[in-house]
Every structure is written in structure tokens, then in C-alpha cells.
Design a protein around this motif. Structure first.
Motif, PDB file in Angstrom:
ATOM      1  N   ASP A 241      96.745  47.788  -3.554  1.00 41.19           N
ATOM      2  CA  ASP A 241      95.782  46.702  -3.737  1.00 41.19           C
ATOM      3  C   ASP A 241      95.288  46.180  -2.392  1.00 41.19           C
ATOM      4  N   PRO A 242      94.027  46.444  -2.024  1.00 39.92           N
ATOM      5  CA  PRO A 242      93.506  45.962  -0.742  1.00 39.92           C
ATOM      6  C   PRO A 242      93.573  44.447  -0.585  1.00 39.92           C
ATOM      7  N   MET A 243      93.474  43.709  -1.669  1.00 38.65           N
ATOM      8  CA  MET A 243      93.589  42.260  -1.580  1.00 38.65           C
ATOM      9  C   MET A 243      94.995  41.858  -1.120  1.00 38.65           C
ATOM     10  N   PHE A 244      95.994  42.585  -1.609  1.00 40.12           N
ATOM     11  CA  PHE A 244      97.368  42.321  -1.174  1.00 40.12           C
ATOM     12  C   PHE A 244      97.541  42.705   0.286  1.00 40.12           C
TER      13      PHE A 244
ATOM     14  N   GLU B 160     104.361  43.667  -4.182  1.00 46.74           N
ATOM     15  CA  GLU B 160     104.016  42.387  -4.804  1.00 46.74           C
ATOM     16  C   GLU B 160     105.205  41.669  -5.421  1.00 46.74           C
ATOM     17  N   GLU B 161     106.298  42.382  -5.652  1.00 47.69           N
ATOM     18  CA  GLU B 161     107.429  41.796  -6.370  1.00 47.69           C
ATOM     19  C   GLU B 161     108.701  41.656  -5.547  1.00 47.69           C
ATOM     20  N   SER B 162     108.846  42.411  -4.472  1.00 42.09           N
ATOM     21  CA  SER B 162     110.107  42.385  -3.745  1.00 42.09           C
ATOM     22  C   SER B 162     109.899  42.706  -2.269  1.00 42.09           C
ATOM     23  N   ALA B 163     110.907  42.359  -1.483  1.00 36.85           N
ATOM     24  CA  ALA B 163     110.871  42.615  -0.042  1.00 36.85           C
ATOM     25  C   ALA B 163     112.247  43.075   0.410  1.00 36.85           C
TER      26      ALA B 163
END
Length: 226
Positions: free
Chosen positions: A205-208, A16-19
Motif C-alpha cells: 500500500d503506497p499510502m502506508f 499494518e498490523e505488527s512490528a
């Protein structure tokens, strides 16, 4: 590995914060290898890693393959009871207490080349002396009460990656591992997925998952049910 090389700008690791792209991961692995060498890691070394950071797990695993040494994940059982002779301890977070008195911190500086190595070109690493030399030292499931350790060679890993390659034979996609990434079920398939050019989504998180188009989720029956 060809699939990964053909996708340098595609996502290898994402939360959610980095790639981290495949190109960035290649640079990171090389830099980690140089930092290991700076701290005296060689083919004869056994490197123990303590980290909750999946990027550190993957980078150190691949870096140790370039150096031809052994990799093991630190646990309390390992430090107190193991017959394995560890030569170097590294950790990325000591906020919960240092696992070993001689542990070396893996910090943000490891994303860059160490001092004195900045201008090196065409860097090569020794790799393994023999394909049957131990590489990853992994725990058993512990179903008998006490986890046992098993040493897998680079040849063992190649065979296991080939055995799981069919799971990642379709066009590169994105997947989630519910197992801890340092565990045997996850680390072997994670390497297989990355070599096939798949991205690893580091989120529970399944939503993510839905947002970033995850197509495969790997876990135990209980994990999947939950």
C-alpha cells in the motif's frame, strides 16, 4: 551488521498490523534455530520452507546460516520434480493444504524457546563447515520455460551483499520489496538492507509507505509501473 546491532529498538520488519525490532528479530532467529535443532536439523540438512509470512522467511534464512545447513523455498515444482534431496519440510500455514506429508508446522510457539532450552545461556551454533558450502538454493528466472535451481554459498551471499551494500550506504531508512521476499532479487537485498540497519516494510500500500517514511522501493519495471 554493526548498524543493525546498534539499533536493537528500531524497526526491522513492519506491516499494518505488527512490528518487529532488530532486538526481537535476533531473539526470533535464535529461537527458530533451536526449534530446527529440536527437529533434527544439522549441517547436513536441507530445509524446505513454505510460508507467505515474510518474518518466517527472514528468520528461517538467517537461522539456517547459524546451523550451516541449506535453505530452499517450497514450490509444487520442487516437491514433484526437483533433484534436490530435502531432509526437512516446514510450513507456517497449512490452510491451503499441506505441501508435503511430513511437513512440520511453524506456529506461534516458535517465537519462544522450545521446551528444554529455556535456561540455556551463551548459546552457540555450528555455522558452515566451509564458506563455500551451499546455503541458499534459489530458482532462476525461468525465462527458458523451466526454472532451474542455483546453490549459493555463504561466500557467494557475502559477495552479493557487498555488491548491493552501496544501495543502503546512506543513513538507515525504510524500504519496500515488490518481489516476493523468498525470490533471489529480494532475499539478497533484504539481507543487505537489514545488515545496514534498514527496516523492511511489508506492505503493498503506497499510502502506508508514505505514512511510515519509506525512502526506497525495489521492483521490476512492470511492478514499479503498476
Amino acid at each position: 551488521m554493526v548498524a543493525a546491532r546498534q539499533r536493537p529498538n528500531e524497526i526491522a520488519l513492519l506491516d499494518e498490523e505488527s512490528a518487529v525490532t532488530f532486538g526481537q528479530m535476533a531473539d526470533l532467529v535464535q529461537n527458530f534455530s533451536l526449534h530446527f535443532q529440536r527437529h533434527g536439523v544439522s549441517q547436513n540438512s536441507t530445509v524446505a520452507i513454505k510460508s507467505d509470512d515474510s518474518t518466517v522467511i527472514i528468520a528461517t534464512v538467517i537461522a539456517t546460516s547459524l546451523l550451516g545447513c541449506r535453505w530452499i523455498y517450497v514450490s509444487k515444482h520442487l516437491v514433484e520434480n526437483t533433484p534436490i534431496e530435502v531432509s526437512h519440510y516446514f510450513e507456517s500455514d497449512s490452510s491451503n493444504g499441506t505441501m508435503h506429508a511430513n511437513a512440520i508446522l511453524i506456529d506461534e510457539e516458535w517465537s519462544n524457546r522450545p521446551n528444554g532450552f529455556e535456561l540455556l545461556e551463551n548459546i552457540t551454533f555450528s555455522g558452515f563447515t566451509d564458506e563455500n558450502d551451499p546455503w541458499l538454493i534459489l530458482p532462476s528466472s525461468g525465462t527458458t520455460g523451466t526454472p532451474k535451481l542455483m546453490a549459493l554459498s555463504s561466500q557467494n551471499l557475502c559477495d552479493r551483499i557487498k555488491a548491493t551494500s552501496a544501495e543502503f550506504a546512506s543513513a538507515p531508512s525504510r524500504c519496500v520489496f515488490l518481489f516476493a521476499l523468498h525470490s533471489p532479487p529480494a532475499v539478497i537485498r533484504a539481507l543487505s538492507a537489514l545488515m545496514a540497519g534498514w527496516g523492511l516494510i511489508l506492505s503493498a500500500d503506497p499510502m502506508f509507505w508514505h505514512k511510515v517514511n519509506v525512502s526506497h522501493v525495489f521492483g521490476s519495471p512492470i511492478q514499479v509501473a503498476n
